[in-house]
Design an enzyme around this catalytic site. Structure first.
Site, short mmCIF file in Angstrom:
data_model
loop_
_atom_site.label_atom_id
_atom_site.label_comp_id
_atom_site.label_asym_id
_atom_site.label_seq_id
_atom_site.Cartn_x
_atom_site.Cartn_y
_atom_site.Cartn_z
N GLU A 9 32.60 8.47 33.33
CA GLU A 9 33.25 7.38 34.06
C GLU A 9 34.39 6.81 33.23
OE1 GLU A 9 31.77 3.04 35.74
OE2 GLU A 9 30.39 4.74 35.87
N ASP A 40 36.84 3.40 33.50
CA ASP A 40 36.83 2.12 34.23
C ASP A 40 38.02 1.23 33.95
OD1 ASP A 40 34.30 2.71 35.18
OD2 ASP A 40 33.26 1.45 33.74
N GLU A 83 38.19 -2.73 35.25
CA GLU A 83 37.55 -3.81 35.99
C GLU A 83 38.32 -5.09 35.73
OE1 GLU A 83 32.91 -2.97 36.67
OE2 GLU A 83 33.41 -3.48 34.59
N GLU A 95 33.66 -0.81 25.46
CA GLU A 95 34.49 -1.78 26.15
C GLU A 95 35.67 -2.24 25.28
OE1 GLU A 95 31.25 -2.22 25.48
OE2 GLU A 95 30.13 -2.58 27.34
N TRP A 107 27.70 -12.69 35.21
CA TRP A 107 28.25 -12.27 33.92
C TRP A 107 29.78 -12.26 33.85
CZ3 TRP A 107 31.52 -8.06 33.61
CH2 TRP A 107 31.53 -7.20 34.71
N ARG A 135 26.67 -5.46 17.50
CA ARG A 135 26.08 -4.74 18.64
C ARG A 135 25.35 -3.48 18.22
NH1 ARG A 135 30.12 -3.52 23.47
NH2 ARG A 135 28.22 -2.51 24.20
#
Length: 295
Positions: free
Chosen positions: A101, A103, A105, A130, A195, A283
């Site tokens: 994928e 993206d 957004e 991200e 979110w 993370r």
């Protein structure tokens, strides 16, 4: 003086884009409205598409073709005013638990606050790559072109032909890259106020509904998946491993960012990037992803 140079640069890029643009496709021929119970509409003899979100439902569409590499362009005009809680998603994706994928957004915000442009790359079902940006213009006032250049060596995200991100093929270093799974183009407008805006702290204000986003100017200079496990690049059909695809496809198939475009991308990232997974070590308990030390 610096702002004047930036303005001139953007004008040159826009003029370049217009001069070399492929003629826009017809939405009636290229896309199906897949959900929304009438909230997605194709208008103006196939030259305009709109998606709408209200309290009951959002809406979405998908391409009729699957692509394996290509230069995909779409002009979008995003939800104006108080768009907090809304997400306009525009992305390429394959299917299944090990899907690939790519993206874009667009995360809405309260009136007067900037949108967040969220990008991500999934390979074999794994995402968490991200990068987020602010835009250097108001994306609700007019149409702007958002592009994905995907070839065997790069996934390059562009805004009005300005590169903002380059995810390189580093398979030789053990980093997975999307190259074997054909992907459809999808877009949707939906409510994600748990979110999307300031981590979910700002909720959708339904008094401003219905929310609407508009699309035009779709072009796909791409290799299209056809029967028999092959792709059609230009007039030629080639194997999915890419044998002969470069010769049959356009210049995009071997395109990379030259030094000037790399400098422009770094300028955008210095000035407008607000989040980068490669600078967020909290993370990753086992350490940052391998590509972070190679990009």
């Amino acid at each position: 003086m610096a702002s004047r140079r930036v303005s001139v640069l953007l004008c040159v890029l826009l003029a370049y884009s217009a001069a070399f643009a492929v003629s826009a496709a017809n939405f009636n021929q290229e896309f199906d409205i897949t959900w929304g119970d009438g909230r997605g509409k194709i208008l103006d003899n196939g030259q305009l598409l709109t998606l709408t979100l209200d309290r009951t439902s959002g809406s979405g569409f998908q391409s009729r073709h699957e692509y394996l590499f290509g230069k995909i362009d779409m002009q979008l005009k995003l939800v104006p005013g108080n768009s907090a809680g809304t997400v306009t998603a525009y992305y390429l994706s394959s299917q299944g638990s090990t899907h690939d994928e790519i993206d874009f957004e667009f995360l809405g915000n309260v009136s007067g606050e900037p949108y967040t442009l969220h990008t991500n790359v999934f390979t074999q079902g794994q995402g968490q790559r991200e990068q987020q940006f602010r835009l250097w213009f108001d994306p609700t006032k007019d149409f702007h072109t958002y592009s994905i250049l995907w070839n065997p060596k790069h996934v390059i995200f562009m805004v009005d032909e300005m590169p903002i991100r380059d995810f390189r093929n580093l398979e030789s270093k053990g980093v997975a890259f999307p190259k074997n799974q054909p992907m459809r183009l999808y877009s949707s407008l939906w409510n994600a106020d748990d979110w999307a805006t300031q981590g979910g702290r700002v909720k959708t204000d339904w008094s401003h509904a219905p929310f609407s986003a508009s699309y035009r100017g779709f072009t796909a200079d791409a290799c299209v998946a056809v029967a028999g496990g092959k792709t059609r690049c230009g007039a030629a059909a080639v194997g999915t491993e890419g044998a002969g695809a470069g010769a049959a496809a356009g210049d995009w198939y071997n395109q990379e960012l030259d030094l000037t475009l790399q400098q422009r991308m770094r300028w955008v990232q210095r000035k407008y990037m607000i989040y980068n997974y490669c600078t967020d070590p909290k993370r990753y308990l086992q350490g940052l992803p391998a590509e972070c030390s190679m990009q």
